[in-house]
Design an enzyme around this catalytic site. Sequence first.
Site, PDB file in Angstrom:
ATOM      1  N   ASP A  27       0.425  -8.144   6.459  1.00 54.53           N
ATOM      2  CA  ASP A  27      -0.768  -7.308   6.351  1.00 54.53           C
ATOM      3  C   ASP A  27      -1.837  -8.147   5.656  1.00 54.53           C
ATOM      4  O   ASP A  27      -1.694  -8.504   4.479  1.00 54.53           O
ATOM      5  CB  ASP A  27      -0.418  -6.043   5.558  1.00 54.53           C
ATOM      6  N   TYR A  77       0.851  -1.184   0.000  1.00 49.39           N
ATOM      7  CA  TYR A  77       0.000   0.000   0.000  1.00 49.39           C
ATOM      8  C   TYR A  77       0.901   1.252   0.000  1.00 49.39           C
ATOM      9  O   TYR A  77       1.870   1.325   0.779  1.00 49.39           O
ATOM     10  CB  TYR A  77      -0.916  -0.012   1.233  1.00 49.39           C
ATOM     11  N   LYS A  86     -11.320  -1.514   5.865  1.00 48.41           N
ATOM     12  CA  LYS A  86     -11.663  -2.268   4.652  1.00 48.41           C
ATOM     13  C   LYS A  86     -12.725  -3.343   4.963  1.00 48.41           C
ATOM     14  O   LYS A  86     -13.811  -3.010   5.385  1.00 48.41           O
ATOM     15  CB  LYS A  86     -10.376  -2.835   4.057  1.00 48.41           C
TER      16      LYS A  86
HETATM   17  O1  P1T Z   1      -6.252   3.651   5.708  1.00 45.67           O
HETATM   18  P1  P1T Z   1      -5.761   2.940   6.927  1.00 45.67           P
HETATM   19  O2  P1T Z   1      -6.846   2.363   7.764  1.00 45.67           O
HETATM   20  O3  P1T Z   1      -4.772   3.745   7.713  1.00 45.67           O
HETATM   21  O4  P1T Z   1      -4.977   1.616   6.427  1.00 45.67           O
HETATM   22  C1  P1T Z   1      -3.778   1.667   5.721  1.00 45.67           C
HETATM   23  C2  P1T Z   1      -3.630   0.431   4.888  1.00 45.67           C
HETATM   24  C3  P1T Z   1      -2.838  -0.611   5.357  1.00 45.67           C
HETATM   25  N1  P1T Z   1      -2.675  -1.744   4.663  1.00 45.67           N
HETATM   26  C4  P1T Z   1      -3.292  -1.926   3.476  1.00 45.67           C
HETATM   27  C5  P1T Z   1      -3.073  -3.195   2.711  1.00 45.67           C
HETATM   28  C6  P1T Z   1      -4.121  -0.929   2.956  1.00 45.67           C
HETATM   29  O5  P1T Z   1      -4.729  -1.152   1.792  1.00 45.67           O
HETATM   30  C7  P1T Z   1      -4.292   0.289   3.666  1.00 45.67           C
HETATM   31  C8  P1T Z   1      -5.129   1.399   3.154  1.00 45.67           C
HETATM   32  N2  P1T Z   1      -5.418   1.318   1.783  1.00 45.67           N
HETATM   33  C9  P1T Z   1      -6.158   2.205   1.068  1.00 45.67           C
HETATM   34  C10 P1T Z   1      -6.700   3.315   1.561  1.00 45.67           C
HETATM   35  C11 P1T Z   1      -6.317   1.861  -0.352  1.00 45.67           C
HETATM   36  O6  P1T Z   1      -7.198   2.424  -1.046  1.00 45.67           O
HETATM   37  O7  P1T Z   1      -5.576   1.009  -0.836  1.00 45.67           O
END
Ligand code: P1T
Length: 398
Positions: free
Chosen positions: A189, A117, A214
């Site tokens: 992750d 990400y 998510k």
């Molecule tokens: O947005 P947040 O809750 O802080 O999470 C970060 C995060 C961590 N790990 C993965 C695999 C993620 O996809 C994300 C956040 N991703 C998005 C906002 C996106 O659109 O891919």
Amino acid sequence: MATPSYPPPLAGAPAQGFATRAIHAGEAPYFREGSAGDVAAPIHLATTYARQKVAQPGRYEYVRSQNPTREALEVKLASLENARYGLAFSSGLAAETTALLALLKAGDHIVAFDDLYGGTKRLFEHVFARFGIETSYVDATSAPLAEKAVKPSTKMLWVESPTNPLMKLCDIRAMAEIARQHGLILVVDNTFLSPYFQKPLDLGADVVVHSITKYLGGHSDVLGGALLVNSDALYERLQYHQNSAGAVLPPFDAYLTLRGIKTLAVRMEQHQKNALAVARFLECHHRVSRVLYPGAESHPQHDLAKAQASGFGGVLAFDIRGTAAHAEAFLERLRLFTLAESLGGVESLIEQPSQMTHASLEKAEREKIGISDTLIRVSVGIEDPADLIADLEQALDF
Ligand code: P1T
């Protein structure tokens, strides 16, 4: 303090199934003294808790340290990931920053998957690098390549599987073996598959990270993050950081997440069915040059996907055959898919990583790993699949 596991299992009873735990874990109506018997864990909004004796705090003292609603969620999350302990934070990045990366010190080194990400990479490159924590990126589809990058100063292996946005996998068991041999912490992750489809701790990982934002939240209305672990020592350090740094999940968001998780099993099944239908449609479309979905036989790691997970999830990526302008025009013609960052909600979302979720990476870096301007990432929702395909079809008619 160990995370208590409510409801307590019946002696000799077989382990409850995932869907049962998704509904009940952490929320048994009478698990706490004084409970009114709420069938859904109530939202506790008080920021502080009274004690009767100065030197004798009750079970709860202050909201940053403990909160009954957050605790119910932490218990549920731990149960679903087959973890002993769970911790919930105010975002996925807050979990990464304020607890997990806070385990490291200047001079330490991380070996990370080259596809992650964009926000996580930005954190490594532009925040933690300034504190002397260095990260090497490797194509962790090959475990030997990952092992080659390990140095004496390496402390962590950090992977997503599948990765965001290229849907690459790593062999989590092989990575766990590397971590064990070199004394590293393996961080996985698990946001894309959720614990419904993949349980990295069972495969040997030390820490599971989630963006609750998510699939766990599931309705695009909660920002949150979580860490799940089995080791007492690791839990104690992470929990100490959670309380010391204070980026905890607020009670209302904990409540919404508890509510969302109750349908995780049925949602994930439908996300996957719809994603497979969308992948099959895209694979046959002349305006599409490649489809990246681990559930498709065409995915180069389809066998690994089947070997380490019980499903493939609801996210896929594909390349538009054409130019960046074609990709933008396609995205802007869609009517049912929402052009937006994020994923994992009941509604279908679509985006162009190069200008959206991964815009914080240098263009050269994006191109090196295959994030082109024609790459599209889709979070397939749980609408009627025929409606989703009809929308894609009309938008691809350029
Ligand atoms: O947005 P947040 O809750 O802080 O999470 C970060 C995060 C961590 N790990 C993965 C695999 C993620 O996809 C994300 C956040 N991703 C998005 C906002 C996106 O659109 O891919």
